[in-house]
Design a protein around this motif. Structure first.
Motif, short mmCIF file in Angstrom:
data_model
loop_
_atom_site.label_atom_id
_atom_site.label_comp_id
_atom_site.label_asym_id
_atom_site.label_seq_id
_atom_site.Cartn_x
_atom_site.Cartn_y
_atom_site.Cartn_z
N GLU A 40 0.81 -1.22 0.00
CA GLU A 40 0.00 0.00 0.00
C GLU A 40 0.85 1.27 0.00
OE1 GLU A 40 -3.32 -0.02 -0.39
OE2 GLU A 40 -3.03 -2.18 -0.60
N GLY B 86 -3.44 11.38 -4.61
CA GLY B 86 -2.87 10.73 -3.43
C GLY B 86 -2.96 11.56 -2.17
N GLY B 87 -3.34 12.83 -2.27
CA GLY B 87 -3.43 13.69 -1.10
C GLY B 87 -4.26 14.92 -1.36
N LYS C 158 2.74 7.95 -0.23
CA LYS C 158 1.42 7.71 0.36
C LYS C 158 1.49 6.48 1.25
CE LYS C 158 -3.50 7.34 -0.73
NZ LYS C 158 -4.51 7.30 -1.82
N ASP D 147 -2.39 4.05 5.50
CA ASP D 147 -3.60 4.63 6.11
C ASP D 147 -4.18 5.78 5.29
OD1 ASP D 147 -1.79 6.66 6.52
OD2 ASP D 147 -1.95 6.68 8.71
N GLY D 148 -3.58 6.06 4.13
CA GLY D 148 -4.09 7.12 3.27
C GLY D 148 -3.39 8.46 3.45
N SER D 149 -2.59 8.59 4.52
CA SER D 149 -1.87 9.84 4.74
C SER D 149 -0.69 9.93 3.77
CB SER D 149 -1.36 9.93 6.18
OG SER D 149 -0.43 8.87 6.44
N VAL D 150 -0.19 11.15 3.59
CA VAL D 150 0.93 11.36 2.68
C VAL D 150 2.07 12.03 3.44
CG1 VAL D 150 1.73 12.54 0.59
CG2 VAL D 150 -0.58 11.57 0.68
#
Length: 268
Positions: A171, A182-183, A252, A255-258
């Motif tokens: 991921e 992505g963010g 990325k 957890d989806g954070s960048v």
């Protein structure tokens, strides 16, 4: 003139996070692997070997104050900052000891993407002991024949964290510059807004970033310097922040954070 290495969206795990890995390969051999395979661009043993070499190269350059000793493993802002530091030290300029941090061989955790294209970006956290601040090292590999080189090495400040990620997590992905994919914003915009937040705690940009002891200390120091300088009638004290857009690197997280790293220069 102060160069501030910015690492945004940080997290530090309580223990080392490693995934199961295959036998060690060379940096070039791994780079030539099948691109459709969704596996990490580096395995644990490779990353540890690379960081061990980076640590040795940095220590040698710092000891001899010779930037040429760094060129095999450092480039861009990471190389320029140490080069400027060595030059200043040779001129007997008094500087803070932590302007460029030593880089330990011990890797605590790392974000290693599965993207097969070039250039490739990896972020690793190293620490020498419990007394030392962990250092976030951003490395890039330009092409299949080149070595990974440090482009940024930023000490983590009190209260900062780095997500505990297993090397090989599919991921983890690279975020390309110039776009928001992505963010919530591009890596370059993240650095620009961070620089605006540094200059004005009440700005709209400042509200987008979590409270940071480092930023608070910087603002406090600038405020006290301004008061002292202008109070003594020496003139007007101003600060200006400039972002090197080409220094922006981003990954990325699962957890989806960048996570974004880059260089912001403060001119007084």
């Amino acid at each position: 003139l102060i160069a501030v290495g910015a690492a945004l969206g940080l997290a530090l795990p309580s223990q080392v996070a490693w995934a199961d890995t295959s036998a060690e390969k060379s940096e070039e051999a791994t780079a030539k692997a099948e691109e459709e395979e969704a596996y990490s661009i580096l395995v644990t043993t490779q990353l540890e070997r690379i960081m061990s070499d980076v640590s040795d190269v940095a220590a040698e350059g710092d000891k001899k104050r010779d930037a040429k000793k760094l060129e095999s493993r450092f480039e861009a802002d990471a190389l320029n900052l140490r080069q400027d530091l060595y030059s200043a030290l040779k001129k007997k300029v008094k500087l803070n000891d932590n302007l460029v941090p030593p880089i330990s061989k011990k890797v605590v955790t790392a974000a290693v993407p599965v993207d097969r294209g070039f250039p490739r970006t990896v972020m690793a956290v190293t620490t020498g002991s419990n007394k030392d601040l962990p250092v976030i090292v951003t490395l890039k590999q330009a092409n299949a024949r080149s070595q990974y080189k440090v482009v940024s090495a930023v000490p983590m400040v009190e209260g900062a964290t780095f997500p505990g990620i297993a090397v090989g997590d599919p991921e983890v992905r690279a975020v390309s510059g110039g776009g928001k994919k992505g963010g919530p914003m591009s890596p370059e915009d993240a650095l620009k807004q961070f620089s605006s937040a540094l200059g004005d705690a009440k700005s709209g940009a400042a509200k987008k970033f979590a409270k940071s002891p480092m930023v608070d200390q910087l603002r406090k120091a600038n405020s006290e310097t301004k008061k002292s300088y202008e109070g003594d009638g020496k003139g007007k004290f101003t600060t200006d922040y400039k972002v090197n857009a080409k220094s922006a690197n981003a990954l990325k997280m699962p957890d989806g954070s960048v996570m974004v790293s880059g260089l912001v220069t403060e001119t007084m």
